[in-house]
Motif scaffolding. Structure first.
Motif: not given
Length: 146
Positions: A60-83
């Protein structure tokens, strides 16, 4: 490759597969940076001791870090792997870089694997290393704040 420069966000980036950090072979080019837990096997450029939090809290913390970055966009998510993976675009030329984060049990805590790599070019002038260090600082700050 030229189409990547005219795309927006994660558009134009081929769909990724999850990264298996246990078998990841780093390229010979100097345009990547990999942070691994000190307790994990394999080669990395930077290392950090495991964090005294649960893998879910770390993810959850690293996802929050990513969401706060400029010009950074979600590409893929595997919650079961926490990746998860993101695309970061450079301000001037719109160059895409891929950032991969994974949080998993390691050494009595939670390890953070953080991998930033350029999709274009050979040298990145230290951008990926600086990004990994910035994300690590922001991650540690989020963990401290809870």
């Amino acid at each position: 490759m030229i189409g990547l420069l005219f795309s927006r966000g994660a558009e134009g980036i081929p769909p990724p597969d999850p990264v298996d950090f246990a078998t990841l072979a780093l390229p010979a080019t100097p345009n990547t940076c990999l942070l691994t837990p000190t307790t994990a096997p394999g080669a990395g450029h930077l290392h950090h001791d495991p964090f005294p939090v649960s893998p879910d809290a770390a993810f959850a913390a690293i996802r929050g870090v990513a969401a706060a970055q400029p010009r950074t966009f979600p590409l893929a998510d595997w919650p079961d792997r926490r990746q998860a993976q993101w695309v970061a675009r450079s301000r001037l030329m719109n160059f895409p870089d891929i950032i991969v984060a994974e949080c998993a049990p390691s050494g009595g805590g939670t390890g953070l694997w953080l991998y930033s790599r350029s999709l274009m070019g050979r040298s990145d002038f230290g951008v990926n290393r600086a990004r990994v260090l910035d994300w690590l600082r922001a991650f540690e700050d989020r963990l401290r704040r809870g």
